[in-house]
Design a protein around this motif. Structure first.
Motif, PDB file in Angstrom:
ATOM      1  N   UNK A  28       0.836  -1.206   0.000  1.00 29.83           N
ATOM      2  CA  UNK A  28       0.000   0.000   0.000  1.00 29.83           C
ATOM      3  C   UNK A  28       0.868   1.252   0.000  1.00 29.83           C
ATOM      4  N   UNK A  29       1.932   1.248   0.831  1.00 33.75           N
ATOM      5  CA  UNK A  29       2.841   2.401   0.876  1.00 33.75           C
ATOM      6  C   UNK A  29       3.503   2.614  -0.478  1.00 33.75           C
ATOM      7  N   UNK A  30       3.952   1.535  -1.095  1.00 37.80           N
ATOM      8  CA  UNK A  30       4.619   1.650  -2.400  1.00 37.80           C
ATOM      9  C   UNK A  30       3.635   2.138  -3.466  1.00 37.80           C
ATOM     10  N   UNK A  31       2.397   1.662  -3.393  1.00 42.04           N
ATOM     11  CA  UNK A  31       1.388   2.116  -4.354  1.00 42.04           C
ATOM     12  C   UNK A  31       1.123   3.607  -4.198  1.00 42.04           C
ATOM     13  N   UNK A  32       0.995   4.070  -2.953  1.00 38.63           N
ATOM     14  CA  UNK A  32       0.787   5.502  -2.721  1.00 38.63           C
ATOM     15  C   UNK A  32       1.978   6.318  -3.220  1.00 38.63           C
ATOM     16  N   UNK A  33       3.184   5.783  -3.029  1.00 36.76           N
ATOM     17  CA  UNK A  33       4.370   6.485  -3.522  1.00 36.76           C
ATOM     18  C   UNK A  33       4.334   6.596  -5.045  1.00 36.76           C
ATOM     19  N   UNK A  34       3.940   5.523  -5.719  1.00 35.11           N
ATOM     20  CA  UNK A  34       3.846   5.565  -7.184  1.00 35.11           C
ATOM     21  C   UNK A  34       2.760   6.536  -7.636  1.00 35.11           C
ATOM     22  N   UNK A  35       1.682   6.648  -6.849  1.00 38.62           N
ATOM     23  CA  UNK A  35       0.652   7.646  -7.161  1.00 38.62           C
ATOM     24  C   UNK A  35       1.252   9.048  -7.072  1.00 38.62           C
ATOM     25  N   UNK A  36       2.127   9.275  -6.069  1.00 37.57           N
ATOM     26  CA  UNK A  36       2.814  10.559  -5.975  1.00 37.57           C
ATOM     27  C   UNK A  36       3.692  10.822  -7.183  1.00 37.57           C
ATOM     28  N   UNK A  37       4.379   9.778  -7.684  1.00 36.55           N
ATOM     29  CA  UNK A  37       5.181   9.939  -8.903  1.00 36.55           C
ATOM     30  C   UNK A  37       4.296  10.310 -10.094  1.00 36.55           C
ATOM     31  N   UNK A  38       3.126   9.677 -10.172  1.00 32.08           N
ATOM     32  CA  UNK A  38       2.201  10.003 -11.255  1.00 32.08           C
ATOM     33  C   UNK A  38       1.674  11.432 -11.116  1.00 32.08           C
ATOM     34  N   UNK A  39       1.472  11.893  -9.874  1.00 29.36           N
ATOM     35  CA  UNK A  39       1.026  13.272  -9.658  1.00 29.36           C
ATOM     36  C   UNK A  39       2.064  14.264 -10.172  1.00 29.36           C
ATOM     37  N   UNK A  46       0.185  19.529 -16.665  1.00 28.53           N
ATOM     38  CA  UNK A  46      -0.867  20.534 -16.477  1.00 28.53           C
ATOM     39  C   UNK A  46      -0.325  21.946 -16.456  1.00 28.53           C
ATOM     40  N   UNK A  47       0.870  22.143 -15.912  1.00 31.91           N
ATOM     41  CA  UNK A  47       1.425  23.497 -15.806  1.00 31.91           C
ATOM     42  C   UNK A  47       2.170  23.933 -17.062  1.00 31.91           C
ATOM     43  N   UNK A  48       2.151  23.105 -18.093  1.00 27.03           N
ATOM     44  CA  UNK A  48       2.771  23.500 -19.360  1.00 27.03           C
ATOM     45  C   UNK A  48       4.229  23.187 -19.481  1.00 27.03           C
ATOM     46  N   UNK A  49       4.826  22.550 -18.464  1.00 22.90           N
ATOM     47  CA  UNK A  49       6.243  22.242 -18.538  1.00 22.90           C
ATOM     48  C   UNK A  49       6.565  21.285 -19.665  1.00 22.90           C
ATOM     49  N   UNK A  50       5.715  20.289 -19.862  1.00 26.34           N
ATOM     50  CA  UNK A  50       5.955  19.328 -20.934  1.00 26.34           C
ATOM     51  C   UNK A  50       5.828  19.995 -22.297  1.00 26.34           C
ATOM     52  N   UNK A  51       4.810  20.867 -22.446  1.00 28.61           N
ATOM     53  CA  UNK A  51       4.618  21.534 -23.730  1.00 28.61           C
ATOM     54  C   UNK A  51       5.769  22.489 -24.030  1.00 28.61           C
ATOM     55  N   UNK A  52       6.241  23.200 -23.011  1.00 32.73           N
ATOM     56  CA  UNK A  52       7.374  24.110 -23.222  1.00 32.73           C
ATOM     57  C   UNK A  52       8.628  23.342 -23.611  1.00 32.73           C
TER      58      UNK A  52
END
Length: 651
Positions: A28-39, A46-52
């Protein structure tokens, strides 16, 4: 979730009898950590960093190919421009590279087209701007004023760009402008002609390099199968070399000491010379005494461990059989490598996205706009870095658990014809279904040790030449201790994964039980980890040597290759990496087999109902050890052996 919280009592091992989920809280802890990586990934998108990053942006904060009128930056008058028609980034000085900060030190502009031909004069630059609207000088300068504002225009001649811009960047077609950048890495090159010959040798010999890489791959696969037949020979070679080296080295030291003593008795040297020789004689005496003690201890250890070395040979023999029965094991390095490459590419991409994410800030020194994260968001990079280490270790742990599960299935299946159709695949499925939490916990423990070591290494690198001798010594000692702790924990983790594959117990219980088995078989572990590692090292040397020999022969028939160094070095490096990957899998198999053997001899004695699971080669080792009086009851049951029935005999 801690190791001390395990509630399982002491019991006998029951291989393959039952499977259950292990270390669910850690999953569960590892899954939550991976969710943080996805965030973090989603935040960068969302903030345009990838597009820039993909589309590029100019030095004034305008994203090329987009309308930026609603993104005006205070203090930057050229920001907030509509760049919908200008989709490419043009650098005034594309060859001005900053190696330290890994970027181009140049003003960047958004243009609608990249120059397809070389522009040799400002008139050609002006005509190019008027023809398609691509102003190659700063935005506030009209084409008519180009010649009067040369400091804000590109240096002449403007190099032609590649036909297809790379990530919407205008990249010079002639990479000769990066010669200075290349020479920063090839400092051994005294002139450009040598560099050209080396690079041309690599390009023209690429077929031979690829052929040598394939040869290294084939040799590694062959070595994994035949090493069981030559392991005994390699062990004898190792024994002879160690005896000759230790005894011969000790004899040479005593001979040199006697020679110095003889020279001191002569009167042919000066007073100063006699003092020097006396000091050297004392040093040689100390070295000779130390070498003698070392040699005596080494020979005694080899004498008392000679029978346990036979176990290493037997394990190598059985490991060769394992690869014949489980051929998919040879593909484990490929899947692990592909998984790591996929994750590392993703990680680097997100890191680059984060580099262009955040608020636009004007650099008062250079006058250009930079994007920086402020507040708590700036710590996302550190979270991302922890994710790199933890998930990488998790992928490596998955390989170890998969190998352990497959080998355990092979060892504890009496009739090999009744094994699953694909034990390696079933082991991977079983790991995913039951033991991901154990992998998460084991890899996290390695991460906890590796991060401080990397931080101390970084500090030591940054303070090199600035700290005093005491601080430098303390830093190196801490780094060394953490490295040793990391290796010990990695070894314990591997055996814990094997115990989990056998008993389906949680990480702490498995680690404790595996540690007990290792302590009870300490001498055997020492023999396997010394002799076995050296035999595998000889295998790697053999593969690299054969690849290098074939490379020399192949390059010798191509007389137009003036420089062989780099092509041969690339082939040998690849050969070593391939040999290391495959023989590391072989080493893992040997370690798993040893733990299975130790458990087998501890809880079985060959009597009815407690027959051994072991292979014939291991059975012969136990029988011979018992006959020679070398079979230690503390390392096994010590009871009379009873071979398996005919239908249970291992292949």
């Amino acid at each position: 979730m801690g190791c001390c919280s395990s509630s399982e009592g002491k019991r006998e091992w029951k291989p393959l009898e039952e499977h259950s989920c292990t270390d669910v809280p850690w999953l569960i802890v590892f899954t939550l950590f991976c969710v943080g990586m996805a965030f973090i990934f989603g935040f960068a998108i969302a903030t345009g960093g990838a597009f820039r990053l993909v589309s590029g942006y100019d030095s004034y904060g305008n994203t090329c190919g987009r309308n930026n009128t609603n993104k005006k930056i205070d203090g930057v008058p050229l920001s907030g421009a509509d760049m919908t028609a200008k989709k490419y980034v043009f650098f005034l000085e594309p060859c001005n590279l900053d190696l330290i900060n890994r970027k181009i030190k140049s003003i960047a502009l958004c243009v609608s087209e990249c120059p397809a031909t070389e522009l040799k004069s400002y008139k050609e630059v002006k005509d190019f701007a008027l023809s398609n609207g691509s102003y190659l000088c700063s935005y506030e300068i009209t084409p008519a004023r180009y010649e009067r504002n040369k400091d804000k225009c590109p240096k002449l001649p403007v190099p032609a760009s590649k036909p297809v811009p790379i990530f919407h960047r205008c990249i010079p077609a002639d990479i000769g402008c990066y010669a200075e950048f290349a020479q920063a890495f090839f400092t051994f090159v005294s002139d450009n002609t040598v560099l050209r010959r080396v690079i041309s040798g690599v390009m023209t010999s690429k077929e031979i390099i690829m052929g040598l890489c394939v040869l290294a791959l084939v040799l590694s696969l062959i070595m994994m199968v035949v090493i069981r037949y030559i392991s005994k020979l390699l062990v004898w070679i190792l024994t002879v070399l160690v005896i000759i080296g230790s005894v011969g080295g000790t004899g040479v030291l005593w001979w040199l000491y006697a020679d110095y003593k003889l020279d001191l008795t002569s009167n042919s040297t000066s007073v100063f010379g006699r003092e020097v020789m006396a000091d050297n004689g004392k040093a040689l005496l100390v070295y000779a005494i130390g070498a003698t003690i070392f040699t005596v201890v080494l020979l005694l250890v080899m004498f008392f461990m000679r029978k346990r070395v036979a176990l290493t040979i037997s394990l190598f023999h059985v490991a060769g059989k394992v690869f014949i029965h489980l051929p998919l094991l040879v593909l484990q390095p490929f899947w692990t490598f592909l998984s790591l490459m996929f994750f590392w590419v993703y990680w680097i991409a997100v890191l680059l996205f984060l580099g262009t994410t955040g608020s636009a800030v004007k650099n008062n020194v250079t006058g250009v706009v930079e994007y920086k994260m402020q507040g708590p968001l700036q710590y996302m990079v550190w979270y991302h870095l922890v994710g790199l280490i933890w998930i990488s270790e998790f992928i490596l742990a998955f390989q170890q658990m998969t190998i352990a599960g497959a080998v355990v299935t092979y060892y504890f299946t009496r009739n090999k014809s009744q094994m699953p159709a694909a034990p390696v695949v079933w082991s991977a499925i079983r790991t995913i279904r039951y033991h991901l939490g154990t992998l998460a916990k084991g890899s996290f423990i390695i991460t906890l040790v590796k991060i401080p070591r990397l931080i101390l290494t970084y500090i030591h690198t940054q303070l090199k030449g600035k700290e005093n001798a005491c601080a430098r010594c303390m830093l190196k000692a801490c780094i060394c201790c953490l490295w040793c702790l990391e290796k010990c924990l990695a070894f314990l983790n591997q055996n814990a994964y094997t115990a989990t594959a056998i008993n389906s117990t949680n990480f702490c219980t498995s680690a404790r039980e595996a540690l007990v088995i290792m302590v009870e078989n300490a001498l055997r572990v020492a023999a396997i980890n010394t002799v076995g590692d050296f035999v595998l090292f000889l295998g790697k040397v053999l593969i690299v040597s054969c690849t290098a020999f074939a490379g020399v022969l192949a390059l010798n028939y191509q007389r137009d290759y003036t420089v062989w160094v780099l092509p041969l070095l690339i082939a040998c490096l690849f050969a070593f990496l391939v040999a290391h990957c495959f023989l590391s899998v072989f080493e893992n198999v040997v370690d798993v087999l040893f733990l299975c053997f130790a458990v087998d001899t501890k809880y079985n004695d060959g009597s009815p109902g407690r027959e051994y699971y072991m292979d014939k080669a291991l059975m012969e080792y136990v029988e011979n050890s018992k006959k020679m009086g070398q079979y230690n009851p503390n390392e096994g049951s010590g009871r009379e052996l009873k071979p398996m029935t005919r239908g249970e005999t291992s292949a």
